[in-house]
Design a protein around this motif. Structure first.
Motif, mmCIF file in Angstrom:
data_model
loop_
_atom_site.group_PDB
_atom_site.id
_atom_site.type_symbol
_atom_site.label_atom_id
_atom_site.label_comp_id
_atom_site.label_asym_id
_atom_site.label_seq_id
_atom_site.Cartn_x
_atom_site.Cartn_y
_atom_site.Cartn_z
ATOM 1 N N GLU A 1 0.825 -1.213 0.000
ATOM 2 C CA GLU A 1 0.000 0.000 0.000
ATOM 3 C C GLU A 1 0.857 1.260 0.000
ATOM 4 O OE1 GLU A 1 -0.277 -2.510 2.054
ATOM 5 O OE2 GLU A 1 -2.229 -3.417 1.550
ATOM 6 N N GLU A 2 2.009 1.209 0.659
ATOM 7 C CA GLU A 2 2.898 2.369 0.681
ATOM 8 C C GLU A 2 3.567 2.568 -0.674
ATOM 9 O OE1 GLU A 2 4.714 2.834 5.071
ATOM 10 O OE2 GLU A 2 5.139 0.898 4.143
ATOM 11 N N LEU A 3 3.928 1.469 -1.326
ATOM 12 C CA LEU A 3 4.607 1.559 -2.617
ATOM 13 C C LEU A 3 3.702 2.087 -3.720
ATOM 14 C CD1 LEU A 3 6.547 -1.826 -2.470
ATOM 15 C CD2 LEU A 3 7.600 0.439 -2.518
ATOM 16 N N THR A 4 2.388 2.005 -3.538
ATOM 17 C CA THR A 4 1.451 2.427 -4.581
ATOM 18 C C THR A 4 0.575 3.606 -4.172
ATOM 19 O OG1 THR A 4 -0.167 0.780 -3.813
ATOM 20 C CG2 THR A 4 1.339 0.110 -5.584
ATOM 21 N N ASP A 5 0.741 4.126 -2.970
ATOM 22 C CA ASP A 5 -0.112 5.199 -2.458
ATOM 23 C C ASP A 5 0.126 6.504 -3.221
ATOM 24 O OD1 ASP A 5 -1.434 7.174 -1.010
ATOM 25 O OD2 ASP A 5 -0.903 6.339 0.936
ATOM 26 N N PRO A 6 -0.899 7.076 -3.889
ATOM 27 C CA PRO A 6 -0.688 8.310 -4.655
ATOM 28 C C PRO A 6 -0.456 9.538 -3.784
ATOM 29 C CG PRO A 6 -3.011 7.737 -4.637
ATOM 30 C CD PRO A 6 -2.288 6.581 -4.020
ATOM 31 N N ASN A 7 -0.798 9.443 -2.516
ATOM 32 C CA ASN A 7 -0.672 10.597 -1.628
ATOM 33 C C ASN A 7 0.553 10.537 -0.716
ATOM 34 O OD1 ASN A 7 -3.201 11.765 -2.486
ATOM 35 N ND2 ASN A 7 -4.224 10.161 -1.301
ATOM 36 N N LEU A 8 1.225 9.400 -0.706
ATOM 37 C CA LEU A 8 2.380 9.268 0.186
ATOM 38 C C LEU A 8 3.620 9.937 -0.396
ATOM 39 C CD1 LEU A 8 3.774 8.168 2.700
ATOM 40 C CD2 LEU A 8 4.061 5.981 1.496
ATOM 41 N N GLY A 9 3.938 9.598 -1.641
ATOM 42 C CA GLY A 9 5.137 10.156 -2.259
ATOM 43 C C GLY A 9 6.364 9.324 -1.934
ATOM 44 N N VAL A 10 7.205 9.147 -2.931
ATOM 45 C CA VAL A 10 8.403 8.325 -2.770
ATOM 46 C C VAL A 10 9.316 8.867 -1.681
ATOM 47 C CG1 VAL A 10 10.555 7.669 -3.913
ATOM 48 C CG2 VAL A 10 8.381 7.367 -5.103
ATOM 49 N N GLU A 11 9.471 10.190 -1.641
ATOM 50 C CA GLU A 11 10.386 10.775 -0.662
ATOM 51 C C GLU A 11 9.950 10.476 0.767
ATOM 52 O OE1 GLU A 11 10.532 13.316 -4.390
ATOM 53 O OE2 GLU A 11 9.008 12.297 -3.189
ATOM 54 N N ARG A 12 8.647 10.553 1.015
ATOM 55 C CA ARG A 12 8.151 10.255 2.360
ATOM 56 C C ARG A 12 8.372 8.788 2.707
ATOM 57 N NH1 ARG A 12 3.241 13.189 0.588
ATOM 58 N NH2 ARG A 12 3.515 15.392 1.124
ATOM 59 N N LEU A 13 8.157 7.925 1.726
ATOM 60 C CA LEU A 13 8.374 6.502 1.975
ATOM 61 C C LEU A 13 9.831 6.228 2.307
ATOM 62 C CD1 LEU A 13 7.591 3.537 2.029
ATOM 63 C CD2 LEU A 13 7.815 3.493 -0.463
ATOM 64 N N LEU A 14 10.746 6.811 1.541
ATOM 65 C CA LEU A 14 12.169 6.611 1.812
ATOM 66 C C LEU A 14 12.548 7.142 3.189
ATOM 67 C CD1 LEU A 14 13.619 7.537 -1.695
ATOM 68 C CD2 LEU A 14 13.452 5.245 -0.684
ATOM 69 N N PHE A 15 11.926 8.248 3.580
ATOM 70 C CA PHE A 15 12.185 8.789 4.920
ATOM 71 C C PHE A 15 11.714 7.805 5.983
ATOM 72 C CE2 PHE A 15 11.139 11.182 8.716
ATOM 73 C CZ PHE A 15 12.237 12.002 8.880
ATOM 74 N N ARG A 16 10.536 7.241 5.787
ATOM 75 C CA ARG A 16 10.018 6.268 6.746
ATOM 76 C C ARG A 16 10.965 5.081 6.899
ATOM 77 N NH1 ARG A 16 3.577 5.315 5.365
ATOM 78 N NH2 ARG A 16 2.835 7.418 5.903
ATOM 79 N N LEU A 17 11.504 4.635 5.783
ATOM 80 C CA LEU A 17 12.327 3.427 5.797
ATOM 81 C C LEU A 17 13.716 3.668 6.382
ATOM 82 C CD1 LEU A 17 11.512 1.960 2.255
ATOM 83 C CD2 LEU A 17 10.525 1.274 4.447
ATOM 84 N N PHE A 18 14.346 4.774 6.004
ATOM 85 C CA PHE A 18 15.777 4.927 6.271
ATOM 86 C C PHE A 18 16.168 6.173 7.059
ATOM 87 C CE2 PHE A 18 15.442 2.774 2.010
ATOM 88 C CZ PHE A 18 15.846 1.515 2.426
ATOM 89 N N HIS A 19 15.213 6.908 7.642
ATOM 90 C CA HIS A 19 15.563 8.194 8.254
ATOM 91 C C HIS A 19 16.564 8.060 9.402
ATOM 92 C CE1 HIS A 19 12.328 6.811 10.932
ATOM 93 N NE2 HIS A 19 12.880 7.580 11.850
ATOM 94 N N GLU A 20 16.552 6.932 10.091
ATOM 95 C CA GLU A 20 17.476 6.787 11.205
ATOM 96 C C GLU A 20 18.924 6.702 10.735
ATOM 97 O OE1 GLU A 20 16.360 3.539 13.661
ATOM 98 O OE2 GLU A 20 14.531 4.499 14.410
ATOM 99 N N ARG A 21 19.117 6.319 9.488
ATOM 100 C CA ARG A 21 20.460 6.209 8.927
ATOM 101 C C ARG A 21 20.819 7.389 8.028
ATOM 102 N NH1 ARG A 21 24.515 2.745 10.463
ATOM 103 N NH2 ARG A 21 23.731 0.681 10.974
ATOM 104 N N GLY A 22 19.820 8.231 7.743
ATOM 105 C CA GLY A 22 20.082 9.405 6.916
ATOM 106 C C GLY A 22 19.999 9.102 5.437
#
Length: 333
Positions: free
Chosen positions: A246-267
């Motif tokens: 659902e995150e990979l296909t969500d039109p309102n999430l945006g790739v940048e937000r998804l990447l932040f969710r996944l990897f923000h602790e590592r930058g």
């Protein structure tokens, strides 16, 4: 964090049909991510594919876009399956720098039986066969092709195996597809297809850290190989695996937000997004050139109702030609 008020095209929100390259220096990984909306829907809607076929082809499109946008030259990447399942042929082309086309072939009866039997998962629809990656850099160059076996694997698993055996790069691939039901500005119900994907590759400065399991040795291989995976790569794979479909296909999430969710602790660092477009390479001149290469008998056999009709399998555009363009009348004796 990117504010939720941003819209597609604004800084920090690439939106649909844009591939976003990224890097996580703390994990020694680089990758690309994408959400596809109008592009996927346009390609699938032309052919009115059944749902299971549309979902499988949309994942193939996402995979092709993710890999094709990494090309550093003017050329074409083709991702293609040939297998014995209900969906026996899939093909998607990426023509640099941004053109995408795709289509699928399937057996109606076999597909119906698979759905009734509850065997409509992507790997079940494909069955056994091959997944081929072909890179064509244009005239006066040699084509490169890498092939991996399909034997119950998903496209994600087969693509990862390709990188493992052909590129020697540890790779994690995530693919997803979705059907979206909403209403247009007039309140009319509409149905669209979406897709998304993520490719993560482990590229440390020390090449010896890129160790990975040997490929299966075939008959007699008991699989007992010693192996110690790099902790950083293990962490990167674990984080990538948490991305939901659902995150990979969500039109309102945006790739940048998804990447932040996944990897923000590592930058995580993102780079300029690259747009991709639904674009077929067929043309009247190109089709005319193909027909001109036929023999006279072959040309005659294609005539129907006094004309030659050719329909592009990718974009469904129909071209019509007069036989007189290709057949020179013979003079009577």
């Amino acid at each position: 964090m990117t504010p939720d008020t941003l819209h597609a095209g604004e800084p920090g929100f690439a939106g649909d049909d844009h591939v976003v390259p990224f890097q996580v220096e703390g994990l020694d990984i680089r990758g690309r991510a994408v959400t596809l909306g109008p592009l996927t829907d346009a390609i699938l809607s032309r052919h009115q594919y059944p749902g299971p076929v549309a979902r499988l082809l949309s994942e193939t499109i996402a995979l092709t876009v993710l890999l094709g946008t990494s090309l550093k030259f003017e050329g074409k990447l083709t991702v293609q399956t040939q297998s014995d399942g209900p969906v026996n042929f899939l093909v998607a082309d990426f023509a640099a720098p941004d053109g995408v086309r795709a289509y699928a072939r399937y057996d109606d009866e076999a597909l119906e039986q698979a759905v009734k039997a509850g065997k409509a998962e992507p790997h079940e629809l494909l069955g056994k066969g091959i997944l081929a990656f072909t890179i064509d850099q244009g005239p006066n160059t040699h084509r490169y092709q890498g092939i991996v076996q399909l034997d119950g694997e998903t496209l994600e698993e087969a693509a990862a195996a390709y990188f493992r055996q052909s590129e020697q790069i540890p790779t994690r691939v995530r693919l997803a597809s979705a059907e979206l039901f909403d209403r247009d500005e007039n309140g009319k119900l509409r149905h669209t297809y979406r897709a998304g994907g993520l490719v993560v590759q482990f590229l440390p400065e020390a090449p010896d850290r890129m160790r990975h399991r040997d490929l299966h040795g075939g008959d007699g291989d008991d699989g007992s190989h010693s192996f110690e995976e790099d902790d950083t790569w293990a962490e990167a794979q674990m984080l990538a695996s948490t991305a939901e479909a659902e995150e990979l296909t969500d039109p309102n999430l945006g790739v940048e937000r998804l990447l932040f969710r996944l990897f923000h602790e590592r930058g995580v660092r993102v780079y300029d997004a690259q747009p991709v477009h639904d674009r077929c390479s067929c043309s009247e001149d190109r089709i005319r050139g193909v027909i001109s290469g036929f023999s006279a008998d072959e040309i005659v056999s294609t005539i129907e109702d006094g004309e030659i009709r050719v329909t592009c399998e990718f974009c469904s555009t129909q071209y019509r030609f007069a036989p007189s363009e290709f057949i020179v009348p013979t003079e009577p004796n």
